[in-house]
Scaffold this motif. Structure first.
Motif, PDB file in Angstrom:
ATOM      1  N   GLN A  21       9.282 -26.990   0.763  1.00 35.42           N
ATOM      2  CA  GLN A  21      10.572 -26.496   1.217  1.00 35.42           C
ATOM      3  C   GLN A  21      10.908 -25.176   0.528  1.00 35.42           C
ATOM      4  N   PRO A  22      11.584 -24.283   1.212  1.00 38.27           N
ATOM      5  CA  PRO A  22      12.059 -23.063   0.548  1.00 38.27           C
ATOM      6  C   PRO A  22      12.950 -23.416  -0.631  1.00 38.27           C
ATOM      7  N   ALA A  23      12.927 -22.552  -1.639  1.00 42.93           N
ATOM      8  CA  ALA A  23      13.694 -22.829  -2.858  1.00 42.93           C
ATOM      9  C   ALA A  23      15.166 -23.035  -2.567  1.00 42.93           C
ATOM     10  N   ALA A  24      15.723 -22.234  -1.672  1.00 43.51           N
ATOM     11  CA  ALA A  24      17.152 -22.358  -1.373  1.00 43.51           C
ATOM     12  C   ALA A  24      17.465 -23.703  -0.748  1.00 43.51           C
ATOM     13  N   GLN A  25      16.551 -24.204   0.084  1.00 39.76           N
ATOM     14  CA  GLN A  25      16.770 -25.504   0.711  1.00 39.76           C
ATOM     15  C   GLN A  25      16.673 -26.628  -0.304  1.00 39.76           C
ATOM     16  N   ARG A  26      15.692 -26.533  -1.217  1.00 45.59           N
ATOM     17  CA  ARG A  26      15.538 -27.577  -2.232  1.00 45.59           C
ATOM     18  C   ARG A  26      16.758 -27.618  -3.152  1.00 45.59           C
ATOM     19  N   ALA A  27      17.403 -26.462  -3.374  1.00 51.19           N
ATOM     20  CA  ALA A  27      18.522 -26.405  -4.308  1.00 51.19           C
ATOM     21  C   ALA A  27      19.752 -27.135  -3.777  1.00 51.19           C
ATOM     22  N   ALA A  28      19.864 -27.281  -2.464  1.00 52.44           N
ATOM     23  CA  ALA A  28      21.013 -27.966  -1.882  1.00 52.44           C
ATOM     24  C   ALA A  28      20.799 -29.469  -1.979  1.00 52.44           C
ATOM     25  N   ILE A 189      29.024 -27.237 -20.315  1.00 57.17           N
ATOM     26  CA  ILE A 189      27.651 -27.678 -20.069  1.00 57.17           C
ATOM     27  C   ILE A 189      26.997 -27.078 -18.834  1.00 57.17           C
ATOM     28  N   ILE A 190      27.763 -26.636 -17.857  1.00 58.87           N
ATOM     29  CA  ILE A 190      27.217 -26.325 -16.544  1.00 58.87           C
ATOM     30  C   ILE A 190      26.246 -25.144 -16.563  1.00 58.87           C
ATOM     31  N   ASN A 191      26.378 -24.240 -17.522  1.00 55.58           N
ATOM     32  CA  ASN A 191      25.491 -23.082 -17.565  1.00 55.58           C
ATOM     33  C   ASN A 191      24.232 -23.311 -18.387  1.00 55.58           C
ATOM     34  N   MET A 203      22.806 -32.138 -21.069  1.00 60.28           N
ATOM     35  CA  MET A 203      23.920 -31.393 -20.491  1.00 60.28           C
ATOM     36  C   MET A 203      23.918 -31.493 -18.969  1.00 60.28           C
ATOM     37  N   MET A 204      22.725 -31.417 -18.366  1.00 61.90           N
ATOM     38  CA  MET A 204      22.660 -31.531 -16.913  1.00 61.90           C
ATOM     39  C   MET A 204      22.900 -32.969 -16.455  1.00 61.90           C
ATOM     40  N   GLU A 205      22.513 -33.945 -17.267  1.00 61.63           N
ATOM     41  CA  GLU A 205      22.865 -35.323 -16.932  1.00 61.63           C
ATOM     42  C   GLU A 205      24.377 -35.468 -16.843  1.00 61.63           C
ATOM     43  N   ALA A 206      25.070 -34.944 -17.847  1.00 60.23           N
ATOM     44  CA  ALA A 206      26.530 -35.018 -17.838  1.00 60.23           C
ATOM     45  C   ALA A 206      27.115 -34.245 -16.666  1.00 60.23           C
ATOM     46  N   ALA A 207      26.578 -33.069 -16.410  1.00 66.42           N
ATOM     47  CA  ALA A 207      27.113 -32.238 -15.326  1.00 66.42           C
ATOM     48  C   ALA A 207      26.920 -32.907 -13.972  1.00 66.42           C
ATOM     49  N   PHE A 213      31.604 -37.812  -9.903  1.00 65.34           N
ATOM     50  CA  PHE A 213      32.956 -38.350 -10.031  1.00 65.34           C
ATOM     51  C   PHE A 213      33.983 -37.413  -9.396  1.00 65.34           C
ATOM     52  N   LEU A 214      33.793 -36.117  -9.604  1.00 68.21           N
ATOM     53  CA  LEU A 214      34.727 -35.125  -9.060  1.00 68.21           C
ATOM     54  C   LEU A 214      34.443 -34.799  -7.599  1.00 68.21           C
ATOM     55  N   GLU A 215      33.330 -35.258  -7.087  1.00 66.03           N
ATOM     56  CA  GLU A 215      32.852 -34.892  -5.751  1.00 66.03           C
ATOM     57  C   GLU A 215      32.781 -33.370  -5.611  1.00 66.03           C
ATOM     58  N   ASP A 216      32.203 -32.756  -6.629  1.00 70.30           N
ATOM     59  CA  ASP A 216      32.055 -31.302  -6.725  1.00 70.30           C
ATOM     60  C   ASP A 216      30.634 -30.941  -6.325  1.00 70.30           C
ATOM     61  N   ARG A 217      30.452 -30.567  -5.069  1.00 63.73           N
ATOM     62  CA  ARG A 217      29.111 -30.326  -4.542  1.00 63.73           C
ATOM     63  C   ARG A 217      28.468 -29.080  -5.148  1.00 63.73           C
ATOM     64  N   ALA A 218      29.251 -28.033  -5.381  1.00 64.23           N
ATOM     65  CA  ALA A 218      28.694 -26.801  -5.935  1.00 64.23           C
ATOM     66  C   ALA A 218      28.165 -27.035  -7.353  1.00 64.23           C
ATOM     67  N   SER A 219      28.924 -27.744  -8.175  1.00 60.93           N
ATOM     68  CA  SER A 219      28.467 -28.035  -9.537  1.00 60.93           C
ATOM     69  C   SER A 219      27.271 -28.975  -9.530  1.00 60.93           C
ATOM     70  N   TYR A 220      27.282 -29.934  -8.603  1.00 61.89           N
ATOM     71  CA  TYR A 220      26.151 -30.851  -8.476  1.00 61.89           C
ATOM     72  C   TYR A 220      24.869 -30.074  -8.173  1.00 61.89           C
ATOM     73  N   ASP A 221      24.944 -29.165  -7.207  1.00 59.44           N
ATOM     74  CA  ASP A 221      23.762 -28.390  -6.836  1.00 59.44           C
ATOM     75  C   ASP A 221      23.297 -27.499  -7.984  1.00 59.44           C
TER      76      ASP A 221
END
Length: 393
Positions: A21-28, A189-191, A203-207, A213-221
């Motif tokens: 898969q293209p990298a951008a697709q895998r990142a989503a 932690i997100i960076n 840090m990524m486990e926590a993020a 929990f927050l249903e934050d798709r951008a942070s999840y990705d």
């Protein structure tokens, strides 16, 4: 148990498809709809564990009894929140570091106790602990702040997911708790981190957990993309080539730099980790976080166990388990001397890779069964024989 030819073919096809898969697709990676409870342990897994405990079946009943006898299940436990948690290297100074981690584990312990017993005292205790911290904390400081935030931030959403989505008695301050995770924990932690690999993995486990929990798709990705890069740089596979993969931002652009970063180890074999020659305890932290994120991802609909993440986890478990059980250390490995003490970190990965996918994992199986019921590392790993031991859900 041998891996079947059909399963091997299917896994290879899945791995090939994912990597193609293209990298951008895998990142989503975020799901269209988040699954709750869905951080490391799912409701179906909780239901399986509850049924086994109530039936008195082993090892789950023994694991539950160990949890309930621990200080984390003590109903007299008093939370010790701080506005600022200050943690230096190796938690020196330790201004609230142990208190925060242990209160977070206690919240998760009580959430599990609530789910299995349906005794509302445990739900209320979990809420008391989460509310105490969300009312007070505003920052983490000093050199270990990112790691401390990752450790505590890994346990909080596991507790919160169970309480918010299974307890009908109400949690009036759940919104304030969400704000705490969003404003105090996630920015720390997100960076990511350019320190030893277990830092960024925790840090990524926590993020990832906070994002569920927050249903934050951008942070999840974002967290999942960093997780994939760090996992590849933490566990070596021979398919990586002559040298381990690296995290680009670290500028490990020569063999000498890479060898130094890998604790002086210059011979690379399947399952060796970036911290194997440091000690197995820190290696165990990294392995635990890899397994936890892979499990959360599976619950959320993207199964990483069939990708290089699962392959790295399988080899890391097997390699470390071999020596944790007393195998002679060859002279080419860490100068012929290892610092053992892997910790209670094998259940999640072993269950997924051996029981679900059918990989033969002889050494990991022997270590897992010998050390049951798994307890807690008092940092961010807790009660995984209870939640994941031979759990088919």
């Amino acid at each position: 148990m041998r891996r079947t030819p059909l399963l091997a073919t299917v896994t290879a096809l899945v791995l090939g498809a994912v990597l193609a898969q293209p990298a951008a697709q895998r990142a989503a990676a975020a799901p269209a709809v988040f699954v709750h409870p869905g951080v490391t342990v799912s409701q179906s897994q909780l239901d399986f564990a509850r049924g086994k405990v109530n039936a008195g079946a082993q090892p789950w009943k023994g694991a539950f009894d160990r949890m309930m006898a621990s200080r984390y299940a003590d109903q007299n436990h008093t939370p010790k929140p701080r506005a600022v948690v200050e943690c230096g290297s190796y938690s020196n100074p330790n201004n609230g570091c142990t208190d925060e981690r242990e209160d977070a584990i206690a919240a998760y312990t009580n959430a599990l106790a609530w789910y299995i017993t349906r005794d509302e005292r445990y739900a209320r205790k979990a809420i008391q602990l989460m509310d105490a911290w969300s009312a007070v904390i505003r920052d983490h400081t000093n050199s270990n702040a990112p790691l401390q935030t990752g450790w505590a931030g890994s346990s909080w959403p596991k507790a919160a997911e169970i309480i918010k989505h299974t307890y009908g008695g109400g949690w009036a301050s759940s919104g304030r708790f969400a704000t705490m995770l969003r404003d105090v924990y996630l920015p720390e932690i997100i960076n990511g981190s350019n320190s030893n690999g277990n830092w960024e993995l925790a840090m990524m486990e926590a993020a990832v957990g906070i994002s569920v929990f927050l249903e934050d798709r951008a942070s999840y990705d974002k967290a999942m993309a960093k997780f994939r890069t760090r996992t590849a740089a933490y566990v070596y596979l021979t398919s990586d080539g002559a040298l381990p993969k690296t995290v680009p931002s670290q500028n490990l652009d020569t063999r000498d730099k890479i060898v130094k970063y890998w604790q002086g180890q210059s011979t690379f074999v399947n399952g060796l980790t970036q911290e194997t020659c440091r000690d197995f305890t820190h290696t165990g932290y990294g392995i635990a976080s890899i397994a936890h994120v892979a499990e959360t991802s599976r619950i959320q609909g993207q199964d990483l166990y069939g990708t290089d993440v699962g392959e790295r986890l399988r080899h890391a478990l097997g390699f470390q388990a071999t020596y944790e059980q007393g195998a002679a250390v060859p002279s080419w490995l860490c100068g012929g001397s290892l610092h053992l003490g892997l910790g209670p970190v094998t259940e999640v990965g072993y269950n997924a890779l051996h029981n679900r996918l059918g990989f033969a994992m002889t050494n990991t199986q022997a270590l897992t069964e010998r050390t049951r019921p798994a307890g807690t590392d008092n940092l961010f790993v807790a009660w995984e024989t209870l939640t994941h031991g031979d759990n088919p859900a």
